[in-house]
Write an enzyme that holds these catalytic residues in place. Structure first.
Site, PDB file in Angstrom:
ATOM      1  N   SER A  40       0.868  -1.181   0.000  1.00  0.00           N
ATOM      2  CA  SER A  40       0.000   0.000   0.000  1.00  0.00           C
ATOM      3  C   SER A  40       0.897   1.220   0.000  1.00  0.00           C
ATOM      4  O   SER A  40       1.136   1.849   1.020  1.00  0.00           O
ATOM      5  CB  SER A  40      -0.931  -0.013   1.209  1.00  0.00           C
ATOM      6  OG  SER A  40      -0.220   0.043   2.417  1.00  0.00           O
ATOM      7  N   HIS A 154      -3.386  -6.250   2.485  1.00  0.00           N
ATOM      8  CA  HIS A 154      -2.489  -7.235   3.093  1.00  0.00           C
ATOM      9  C   HIS A 154      -3.169  -8.562   3.380  1.00  0.00           C
ATOM     10  O   HIS A 154      -2.546  -9.476   3.920  1.00  0.00           O
ATOM     11  CB  HIS A 154      -1.887  -6.697   4.395  1.00  0.00           C
ATOM     12  CG  HIS A 154      -0.951  -5.547   4.187  1.00  0.00           C
ATOM     13  ND1 HIS A 154      -0.478  -4.777   5.213  1.00  0.00           N
ATOM     14  CD2 HIS A 154      -0.397  -5.035   3.061  1.00  0.00           C
ATOM     15  CE1 HIS A 154       0.332  -3.836   4.732  1.00  0.00           C
ATOM     16  NE2 HIS A 154       0.384  -3.963   3.433  1.00  0.00           N
ATOM     17  N   GLU A 163      -4.604  -2.503   9.234  1.00  0.00           N
ATOM     18  CA  GLU A 163      -3.826  -2.974  10.386  1.00  0.00           C
ATOM     19  C   GLU A 163      -4.487  -2.642  11.723  1.00  0.00           C
ATOM     20  O   GLU A 163      -4.897  -1.496  11.948  1.00  0.00           O
ATOM     21  CB  GLU A 163      -2.419  -2.338  10.376  1.00  0.00           C
ATOM     22  CG  GLU A 163      -1.676  -2.609   9.088  1.00  0.00           C
ATOM     23  CD  GLU A 163      -0.350  -1.847   8.983  1.00  0.00           C
ATOM     24  OE1 GLU A 163       0.187  -1.406  10.019  1.00  0.00           O
ATOM     25  OE2 GLU A 163       0.127  -1.711   7.847  1.00  0.00           O
ATOM     26  N   GLU A 204       1.518  -9.380   7.098  1.00  0.00           N
ATOM     27  CA  GLU A 204       2.378  -8.964   8.201  1.00  0.00           C
ATOM     28  C   GLU A 204       2.266  -9.901   9.400  1.00  0.00           C
ATOM     29  O   GLU A 204       2.674  -9.562  10.513  1.00  0.00           O
ATOM     30  CB  GLU A 204       2.068  -7.506   8.587  1.00  0.00           C
ATOM     31  CG  GLU A 204       2.385  -6.563   7.424  1.00  0.00           C
ATOM     32  CD  GLU A 204       2.351  -5.084   7.772  1.00  0.00           C
ATOM     33  OE1 GLU A 204       1.914  -4.745   8.895  1.00  0.00           O
ATOM     34  OE2 GLU A 204       2.759  -4.268   6.920  1.00  0.00           O
ATOM     35  N   ASP A 242      -4.098   1.265  11.549  1.00  0.00           N
ATOM     36  CA  ASP A 242      -3.719   1.866  10.267  1.00  0.00           C
ATOM     37  C   ASP A 242      -4.730   1.414   9.220  1.00  0.00           C
ATOM     38  O   ASP A 242      -4.552   0.373   8.595  1.00  0.00           O
ATOM     39  CB  ASP A 242      -2.299   1.452   9.857  1.00  0.00           C
ATOM     40  CG  ASP A 242      -1.910   2.026   8.488  1.00  0.00           C
ATOM     41  OD1 ASP A 242      -2.660   2.879   7.961  1.00  0.00           O
ATOM     42  OD2 ASP A 242      -0.859   1.630   7.958  1.00  0.00           O
ATOM     43  N   GLU A 283      -3.213   5.856  12.107  1.00  0.00           N
ATOM     44  CA  GLU A 283      -2.345   6.158  10.958  1.00  0.00           C
ATOM     45  C   GLU A 283      -3.174   6.163   9.680  1.00  0.00           C
ATOM     46  O   GLU A 283      -4.044   5.307   9.502  1.00  0.00           O
ATOM     47  CB  GLU A 283      -1.257   5.075  10.883  1.00  0.00           C
ATOM     48  CG  GLU A 283      -0.328   5.184   9.681  1.00  0.00           C
ATOM     49  CD  GLU A 283       0.643   4.000   9.630  1.00  0.00           C
ATOM     50  OE1 GLU A 283       1.012   3.459  10.691  1.00  0.00           O
ATOM     51  OE2 GLU A 283       1.022   3.609   8.509  1.00  0.00           O
ATOM     52  N   ASP A 310       1.350   8.440   6.797  1.00  0.00           N
ATOM     53  CA  ASP A 310       2.222   7.488   6.095  1.00  0.00           C
ATOM     54  C   ASP A 310       2.196   7.791   4.589  1.00  0.00           C
ATOM     55  O   ASP A 310       3.058   8.502   4.076  1.00  0.00           O
ATOM     56  CB  ASP A 310       1.758   6.052   6.407  1.00  0.00           C
ATOM     57  CG  ASP A 310       2.465   4.995   5.573  1.00  0.00           C
ATOM     58  OD1 ASP A 310       3.480   5.304   4.921  1.00  0.00           O
ATOM     59  OD2 ASP A 310       2.020   3.829   5.554  1.00  0.00           O
ATOM     60  N   LYS A 335       9.672   5.286   7.075  1.00  0.00           N
ATOM     61  CA  LYS A 335      10.056   4.074   6.336  1.00  0.00           C
ATOM     62  C   LYS A 335      11.258   4.432   5.466  1.00  0.00           C
ATOM     63  O   LYS A 335      11.155   5.297   4.583  1.00  0.00           O
ATOM     64  CB  LYS A 335       8.919   3.634   5.416  1.00  0.00           C
ATOM     65  CG  LYS A 335       7.673   3.072   6.118  1.00  0.00           C
ATOM     66  CD  LYS A 335       6.530   2.983   5.108  1.00  0.00           C
ATOM     67  CE  LYS A 335       5.378   2.110   5.600  1.00  0.00           C
ATOM     68  NZ  LYS A 335       4.181   2.275   4.732  1.00  0.00           N
ATOM     69  N   HIS A 363       8.436  -0.995   9.461  1.00  0.00           N
ATOM     70  CA  HIS A 363       8.810  -1.998   8.452  1.00  0.00           C
ATOM     71  C   HIS A 363       7.957  -1.793   7.196  1.00  0.00           C
ATOM     72  O   HIS A 363       7.155  -0.853   7.147  1.00  0.00           O
ATOM     73  CB  HIS A 363       8.560  -3.393   9.030  1.00  0.00           C
ATOM     74  CG  HIS A 363       7.099  -3.668   9.267  1.00  0.00           C
ATOM     75  ND1 HIS A 363       6.554  -4.921   9.287  1.00  0.00           N
ATOM     76  CD2 HIS A 363       6.049  -2.805   9.466  1.00  0.00           C
ATOM     77  CE1 HIS A 363       5.256  -4.835   9.497  1.00  0.00           C
ATOM     78  NE2 HIS A 363       4.929  -3.571   9.614  1.00  0.00           N
ATOM     79  N   LYS A 386       6.635  -0.109  14.518  1.00  0.00           N
ATOM     80  CA  LYS A 386       5.776  -1.234  14.151  1.00  0.00           C
ATOM     81  C   LYS A 386       6.540  -2.148  13.222  1.00  0.00           C
ATOM     82  O   LYS A 386       7.233  -1.693  12.304  1.00  0.00           O
ATOM     83  CB  LYS A 386       4.461  -0.756  13.522  1.00  0.00           C
ATOM     84  CG  LYS A 386       4.558  -0.011  12.201  1.00  0.00           C
ATOM     85  CD  LYS A 386       3.143   0.171  11.605  1.00  0.00           C
ATOM     86  CE  LYS A 386       3.198   0.706  10.189  1.00  0.00           C
ATOM     87  NZ  LYS A 386       1.863   0.774   9.555  1.00  0.00           N
TER      88      LYS A 386
HETATM   89  P1  PGA Z   1       3.052  -1.326   3.081  1.00  0.00           P
HETATM   90  O1  PGA Z   1       2.122  -1.206   4.353  1.00  0.00           O
HETATM   91  O2  PGA Z   1       4.410  -1.707   3.523  1.00  0.00           O
HETATM   92  O3  PGA Z   1       2.351  -2.357   2.256  1.00  0.00           O
HETATM   93  O4  PGA Z   1       3.028   0.044   2.435  1.00  0.00           O
HETATM   94  C1  PGA Z   1       2.553  -0.674   5.562  1.00  0.00           C
HETATM   95  C2  PGA Z   1       1.766   0.549   5.943  1.00  0.00           C
HETATM   96  O5  PGA Z   1       0.832   0.972   5.234  1.00  0.00           O
HETATM   97  O6  PGA Z   1       2.069   1.145   6.973  1.00  0.00           O
HETATM   98 ZN    ZN Z   2       0.506   2.782   6.733  1.00  0.00          ZN
END
Ligand code: PGA
Ligand code: ZN
Length: 416
Positions: A40, A154, A163, A204, A242, A283, A310, A335, A363, A386
């Site tokens: 995502s 996911h 999430e 995840e 999230d 998030e 994010d 990230k 991550h 996370k």
């Molecule tokens: P992604 O998801 O690594 O697939 O982008 C993680 C997130 O959205 O925080």
């Molecule tokens: Zn996110």
């Protein structure tokens, strides 16, 4: 002095190709990095180079990025001496020459950058977290956020929110936080199994039960926290979400469990959730293009909830600075591969810090066993990270690294 840089195509945790990079120096260092990859992704992320050859890995191969490392990057770095990580990272940024690292590929560049950070730490004779410390805030042990229910892109269930995490804010140490995470994960598995629901996993490592409404997931979490003997809430184990809402935002509407919501209706729903459940962090509650909605969300909930950007910020110092000016959110996700070098990641964290925004280290959904982010979160003193479920090697590698750091230091645990 760099003597060798080499990449090879390996698989990530989602069985998609990614890069493993090794870097060697004249002083005999031999370090390695594994490159993470998201599903995502934000539209303004640094560009991950994929081959788009339909005959290999459905177009997901990374041989071009591998060639960036083994060709141009090797030519640029070999025989060169660099003063520090920032010096080397800027050489990579200049060599690429684009705003978004689309020429050599952010996946190629970030692998070299992480490996180089390790080499510099070894040269200095200190652990990686210590080498990264002093850049943002005093080092400390972070509160791990365990993603135990997966949805969105996911997982294959009907749950649109991506999430649902448990956060042992009240734990005395990382070791005890990991224990809480694992015990609650086990309680949740038993709960789901007892109700005849699937205990299959998402990307995840969280469960992906057949539910659609976010409140159902929250009910399950509160019950699992209690069953495992913990107290739901900020003094015990809190919840973080999230939704990754950019993924279900189409034509100005958020589609949750088959029903359309406006930004303001989503904000009302979050306000209701925060009142009824011990949710302390949200998030990407709204989409990356919905800056007006984000402003209203921040006005409404910014004093009580950590609102993390994010997809909307993409670990980009310029976008974070703009968000701070506009009062959008109060925290940034961090990230490394979203921006593409360790140096720019630390820049993003400093910009956030200076604007009073928290930094939540993360991550990606596609991971390797590389635990760089564990050292990053400790060294930068971000206070929380996370890294998915308290299960599966590529997730547990980060938590294990934290426990090992805690074992040999006396750093304080918890949010700043
Ligand atoms: P992604 O998801 O690594 O697939 O982008 C993680 C997130 O959205 O925080
Ligand atoms: Zn996110």
């Amino acid at each position: 002095t760099v003597s060798q840089v080499h990449a090879v195509e390996i698989l990530d945790s989602r069985s998609r190709p990614t890069l493993a990079v090794t870097l060697e120096t004249d002083a005999g260092q031999h370090v390695r990095a594994g490159v993470p990859a998201g599903a995502s992704t934000g539209t303004r992320e640094a560009v991950e180079l994929r081959d788009h050859d339909p005959h290999r890995y459905s177009g997901q191969g990374v041989l071009q990025a591998v060639q960036s490392v083994n060709g141009e990057i090797l030519d640029r770095l070999r025989g060169q001496t660099f003063d520090g990580p920032s010096d080397l990272d800027h050489a990579l940024i200049e060599l690429d020459g684009t705003e978004n690292k689309s020429r050599l590929g952010a996946n190629a560049i970030v692998g070299v950058s992480i490996a180089a950070a390790r080499a510099f730490a070894e040269t200095a004779g200190v652990p990686l977290w210590k080498h990264l410390s002093g850049e943002v805030a005093e080092p400390r042990m972070p509160v791990p956020h365990f993603n135990v229910i997966n949805g969105g892109v996911h997982a294959l269930n009907e749950l649109d929110f991506q999430e649902f995490m448990i956060a042992p804010l009240g734990a005395p140490s990382i070791a005890e936080a990991v224990r809480a995470g694992s015990e609650i994960y086990g309680a949740l598995r038993a709960l789901l199994h007892g109700r005849g629901m699937s205990v299959g996993l998402g990307d995840e490592g969280g469960f992906a039960p057949e539910i659609a409404q976010p409140e159902e997931a929250l009910d399950l979490l509160v019950e699992a926290i209690r069953t495992a003997g913990y107290t739901p809430g900020r003094d015990g184990v809190a919840i973080a979400m999230d939704p990754a809402s950019s993924e279900f935002y189409h034509d100005g509407a958020y589609r949750v469990a088959g029903q359309d919501f406006t930004s303001d209706q989503m904000i009302d729903r979050y306000a209701d959730i925060v009142e009824r459940y011990p949710v302390w962090l949200l998030e990407d509650g709204l989409a990356e293009s919905d800056w007006d909605g984000w402003q209203r969300l921040t006005e409404r909930l910014g004093d009580t909830v950590e609102l993390v950007g994010d997809d909307i910020f993409c670990t980009n110092p310029k976008i974070i600075a703009e968000a701070i000016t506009k009062g959008v959110g109060n925290a940034s996700l961090i990230k490394v591969n979203q921006i593409g070098t360790v140096t720019e990641t630390l820049d993003a964290m400093r910009v956030a810090r200076d604007g009073g925004y928290a930094q939540f280290v993360s991550h990606r959904s596609g991971e390797t066993e590389d635990a760089f982010i564990a050292d990053l979160t400790v060294g930068s003193g971000s206070g929380h990270l996370k890294s998915g479920a308290p299960a599966r090697g590529e997730r547990v590698a980060k938590y294990a690294r934290l426990v090992e750091i805690e074992d040999v230091t006396d750093l304080p645990y918890g949010l700043r």
